[in-house]
Motif scaffolding. Structure first.
Motif, PDB file in Angstrom:
ATOM      1  N   ASN A 454       0.762  -1.186   0.032  1.00  0.00           N
ATOM      2  CA  ASN A 454      -0.026  -0.033  -0.090  1.00  0.00           C
ATOM      3  C   ASN A 454       0.935   1.186   0.121  1.00  0.00           C
ATOM      4  OD1 ASN A 454      -2.579  -1.399   0.128  1.00  0.00           O
ATOM      5  ND2 ASN A 454      -2.530  -1.350   2.295  1.00  0.00           N
ATOM      6  N   SER A 489      -5.050   1.431  -2.121  1.00  0.00           N
ATOM      7  CA  SER A 489      -5.360   2.275  -0.981  1.00  0.00           C
ATOM      8  C   SER A 489      -4.259   2.992  -0.209  1.00  0.00           C
ATOM      9  CB  SER A 489      -6.151   1.036  -0.085  1.00  0.00           C
ATOM     10  OG  SER A 489      -6.301   1.603   1.328  1.00  0.00           O
ATOM     11  N   ALA A 491      -1.895   3.445   2.504  1.00  0.00           N
ATOM     12  CA  ALA A 491      -1.586   3.093   4.006  1.00  0.00           C
ATOM     13  C   ALA A 491      -1.512   4.213   5.065  1.00  0.00           C
ATOM     14  CB  ALA A 491      -0.184   2.004   3.907  1.00  0.00           C
ATOM     15  N   THR A 529      -7.528   4.702   5.871  1.00  0.00           N
ATOM     16  CA  THR A 529      -5.984   5.695   5.709  1.00  0.00           C
ATOM     17  C   THR A 529      -5.951   6.221   6.872  1.00  0.00           C
ATOM     18  OG1 THR A 529      -6.233   5.482   3.395  1.00  0.00           O
ATOM     19  CG2 THR A 529      -4.543   6.916   4.328  1.00  0.00           C
TER      20      THR A 529
END
Length: 581
Positions: A454, A489, A491, A529
């Protein structure tokens, strides 16, 4: 604090004239205005060493571009009529040119320029043009001669703005031409003062040496660039507009000096100066059209705003006596463009959208060389580069090779970190439209096998609605995600100010309201996130490196840096601490 006394009954004229135009010392009396940006070092410029470092100190004392654009904001009192500052721009710039010892006749006699305007893609088109003229075949290089490039803004060093044969001018050359312009403006002001009766204006004699008798930042650097090009024997120049076109400082280029012009993709920006609609903005951008010359632009398809904008461009070209060459998307897509060099040098131009910028550059470069070849028939060794039809399927191999090596820092730039397992993906996009292109590029890069795990987002936009922009970026990532796996996505997301370093002892806390709002927008869009707020880029980069090292598991972490060219510049300076200013 020294003061300037000017004759005027209109305070707005007093301010705009001081900030934007030459200081006419023969009119001094009646009104006082403090010079708040008078740098102490510049008061003694005549005794300071003419070094690159002192030139930077003097440059920092000039009126900033942001301060000038703020003059276009609506007046707080609606009853006060707003002056048309645009109408003053070119006459003032011509006056500054004369005070700096330059003339339009001198420019026309020595330079042949490609003038580039637009909202998005200006820098890329300039990079491609520079590559085409400096890396083409022997005939191209011979006819093009020495090539100068003037662009803005810079990311790491101000010298990036003024390049010769694709490389920023040296520190010594920058200092030399900087002081030639600075001293010429000083002497022009001193000559005006000397023409006054004895004793009149004596209180401002010290200020003559300082920034109050110089144009604002962008105008000053424009004159420095032109002076450098003339001094270094440049024949071909690629000139990028700062803001707009019709009233931009660079539009003092005489018509005979311009061989071709370009209007790149349009978008909403600088509405106070250019208008709030695309047709209004197109009117300004098309100001680079010159009589008897071709202007290359991307054909606008569709109805409504696109059709109205296209009509404005066509009408303006006709009014100017220029030929508008509209490059159709279908022709560009059939051609396919040229991918960046696989050598991966810093600043290589990536992104599928670049083929449209390449097509505009190819057209303008061909036209430029054609005009030059007619002026220098003894040096005509161009072959297919000039004689081939304008159609993209006839782009010569020398042009194809040159396009691969175009360089532009901070735009779709990929670089590997030497101190952490990070691949930095860096782009200074700062509008909704340009962030859409970043999303496409980012999704393409992260879909490759080399980019696992990520990624991390490092974002800022200090002047526009950062929360709205980051929300739009997330939506664009979802729309451009390849395959069924969905958008990558993040992180973690770091929201930072553009300040390069942490606060010094005693310095007040920095306003982080913009960063907090952007972080909240991301959390509302994607609750997974995690986010953090930093008040400087050095700490933001350090945090990204820490996170990547902790979570690498043998893989490299991708960090997307976007939202602001100022942020990108600070990140590059942090990643390159030994880079020369």
């Amino acid at each position: 604090m020294a003061t300037l006394i000017r004759h005027t009954s209109d305070p707005s004229y007093l301010i705009s004239s001081l900030r934007r135009g030459p200081l006419h010392l023969s009119h001094i009396y009646h009104h006082k205005l403090s010079i708040t940006r008078l740098d102490r070092a510049s008061r003694h410029s005549s005794t300071m060493a003419r070094t690159y470092e002192s030139a930077l100190s003097h440059l920092a004392a000039l009126q900033s571009n942001r301060a000038v654009t703020s003059l276009f904001s609506p007046p707080a009192d609606a009853s006060v009529p707003k002056r048309d500052l645009n109408a003053l721009a070119i006459p003032e710039m011509l006056a500054w040119l004369r005070r700096a010892g330059l003339s339009q006749d001198e420019l026309a006699a020595n330079l042949r320029c490609i003038h580039v305007a637009g909202t998005k893609g200006k820098g890329s088109v300039c990079a491609y043009l520079t590559a085409l003229l400096t890396r083409g075949d022997e005939g191209t290089r011979r006819v093009a001669g020495k090539v100068g490039t003037y662009t803005s803004p810079h990311l790491v060093s101000v010298r990036e703005r003024i390049a010769i044969d694709g490389a920023p001018i040296s520190r010594a050359l920058f200092a030399r031409y900087f002081y030639e312009v600075w001293d010429a403006c000083t002497e022009a002001a001193r000559a005006e003062l000397a023409s006054r009766p004895t004793g009149e204006g004596a209180e401002i004699s010290e200020e003559i040496q300082g920034p109050s008798t110089k144009p604002f930042y962008f105008r000053f650097l424009t004159i420095v660039a032109l002076r450098a090009f003339l001094g270094e024997g440049v024949r071909s120049a690629v000139i990028e507009c700062g803001i707009g076109g019709e009233y931009d400082s660079t539009n003092v280029l005489p018509a005979t000096c311009v061989t071709a012009s370009v209007v790149t993709q349009l978008g909403i920006d600088h509405v106070g100066m250019l208008g709030r609609t695309l047709p209004e903005i197109a009117w300004h951008k098309a100001g680079v059209c010159k009589p008897g010359r071709k202007c290359f632009t991307r054909r606008l398809e569709g109805t409504g705003t696109a059709e109205k904008t296209a009509q404005v461009l066509r009408q303006r070209a006709q009014e100017k006596g220029a030929t508008l060459v509209e490059v159709a998307d279908k022709d560009v897509e059939k051609w396919g463009g040229v991918k960046a060099s696989e050598k991966g040098a810093a600043g290589s131009l990536e992104g599928e959208f670049q083929k449209y910028n390449q097509a505009l550059a190819v057209g303008a470069a061909r036209e430029h060389l054609h005009v030059l070849a007619s002026e220098y028939p003894s040096e005509r060794m161009l072959g297919a580069d000039v004689t081939a039809p304008e159609k993209l399927e006839y782009v010569p191999s020398s042009f194809t090779s040159a396009l691969q090596y175009a360089r532009l820092r901070g735009r779709c730039e990929t670089r590997e970190d030497e101190h952490a397992p990070i691949t930095w993906l860096i782009d200074g996009a700062h509008t909704a439209e340009s962030l859409t292109e970043v999303a496409r590029w980012f999704c393409n890069k992260t879909s490759q096998a080399a980019h696992k795990g990520n990624p991390i987002l490092l974002f800022n936009q200090q002047d526009r609605d950062a929360a709205e922009l980051v929300s739009g970026l997330l939506e664009d990532l979802k729309a451009n995600a390849p395959g069924p796996t969905g958008a990558p996505s993040f992180a973690h997301a770091i929201f930072s100010r553009n300040d390069l370093r942490p606060r010094e002892s005693g310095e007040p806390e920095r306003d982080l309201s913009v960063q907090n709002a952007a972080a909240e927008a991301l959390r509302a869009n994607n609750g997974i996130t995690s986010t953090s707020i930093r008040d400087n880029v050095a700490d933001a980069v350090a945090e990204a490196r820490t996170l990547a090292t902790r979570d690498s598991d043998g893989d490299r972490t991708t960090v997307l840096v976007t939202g602001s060219l100022h942020l990108v510049g600070a990140v590059l300076r942090t990643l390159e601490p030994d880079a020369e200013d």
